[in-house]
Design a protein around this motif. Structure first.
Motif, PDB file in Angstrom:
ATOM      1  N   GLN A 105       0.792  -1.117   0.019  1.00  7.96           N
ATOM      2  CA  GLN A 105       0.094  -0.088   0.085  1.00  7.96           C
ATOM      3  C   GLN A 105       0.839   1.137  -0.134  1.00  7.96           C
ATOM      4  OE1 GLN A 105      -4.104   0.114   1.170  1.00  7.96           O
ATOM      5  NE2 GLN A 105      -3.331  -2.001  -0.126  1.00  7.96           N
ATOM      6  N   ASN A 106       0.197   2.104  -0.374  1.00 10.65           N
ATOM      7  CA  ASN A 106       0.984   3.473  -0.184  1.00 10.65           C
ATOM      8  C   ASN A 106       0.571   4.110   0.945  1.00 10.65           C
ATOM      9  OD1 ASN A 106      -1.242   5.039  -0.772  1.00 10.65           O
ATOM     10  ND2 ASN A 106      -0.933   5.069  -3.201  1.00 10.65           N
ATOM     11  N   THR A 156       2.208   2.471 -10.111  1.00  9.08           N
ATOM     12  CA  THR A 156       1.160   3.230 -10.611  1.00  9.08           C
ATOM     13  C   THR A 156       1.525   5.037 -10.902  1.00  9.08           C
ATOM     14  OG1 THR A 156      -0.074   3.535  -8.621  1.00  9.08           O
ATOM     15  CG2 THR A 156      -0.670   1.863 -10.119  1.00  9.08           C
ATOM     16  N   ASP A 157       2.566   5.167  -9.872  1.00  6.71           N
ATOM     17  CA  ASP A 157       2.991   6.412  -9.880  1.00  6.71           C
ATOM     18  C   ASP A 157       4.372   6.533  -9.421  1.00  6.71           C
ATOM     19  OD1 ASP A 157       3.369   9.354  -9.250  1.00  6.71           O
ATOM     20  OD2 ASP A 157       1.914   9.271  -7.518  1.00  6.71           O
ATOM     21  N   GLY A 158       5.058   6.700 -10.351  1.00  2.00           N
ATOM     22  CA  GLY A 158       6.637   6.917 -10.067  1.00  2.00           C
ATOM     23  C   GLY A 158       7.139   7.602  -9.194  1.00  2.00           C
ATOM     24  N   ARG A 159       6.473   8.722  -8.597  1.00  2.00           N
ATOM     25  CA  ARG A 159       6.759   9.638  -7.523  1.00  2.00           C
ATOM     26  C   ARG A 159       6.603   9.308  -6.396  1.00  2.00           C
ATOM     27  NH1 ARG A 159       2.728  13.991  -9.267  1.00  2.00           N
ATOM     28  NH2 ARG A 159       1.587  12.156  -9.369  1.00  2.00           N
TER      29      ARG A 159
END
Length: 152
Positions: free
Chosen positions: A55-56, A91-94
């Motif tokens: 999870q983020n 899903t979000d390289g940042r």
């Protein structure tokens, strides 16, 4: 609300308050090291990651109904202790996603097993149907609390 409902709700409020108090006192008083290998926040985060997968921080915070900065601090402590890893978010390289390490899962499993044994001892003389009913009702209560506390 009639008097009977108010009395019943008052009993529920008292029992929940006592449950939280006695639960915390039991956690502190239990002498086995297994109960103390993780603090409460670390245990909850690792349990969630174990069941839900990586999870983020935002997803973790939303699921646990906590502020993102609080979860970030807790995750940093878990990472420092080698209990989670951070990897790039596919899903979000940042961003990053948090995953439990083998050591984190091992500690979480040890705490879970110790707690399961403790509840087994405390509820050992309860009929199986009563233990099942308690599990169902506690789950319903937690779902109601989760729904109530979810940002609208």
């Amino acid at each position: 609300m009639d008097d009977d409902q108010e009395i019943t709700l008052g009993r529920i409020e008292t029992e929940v308050a006592l449950l939280m108090r006695f639960g915390e006192a039991t956690r502190r008083a239990t002498g086995t090291a297994e109960h103390r290998v993780l603090d409460r926040a670390a245990y909850v985060i690792l349990r969630h990651l174990d069941t839900a997968g990586p999870q983020n921080v935002s997803a973790l915070a939303a699921r646990l109904n906590l502020d993102g900065s609080t979860v970030t601090r807790q995750v940093s402590a878990l990472q420092r202790d080698g209990l989670i890893t951070r990897n790039p978010d596919p899903t979000d390289g940042r961003g990053t996603v948090i995953s439990p390490t083998a050591a984190g899962l091992q500690r979480m499993a040890a705490v879970r097993a110790a707690r399961t044994r403790l509840y087994g001892e405390m509820l050992g003389d309860w009929p199986a149907d009563d233990r099942e009913t308690l599990a169902v009702l506690l789950h319903r209560l937690n779902k109601a609390l989760e729904s109530r506390n979810r940002p609208r």
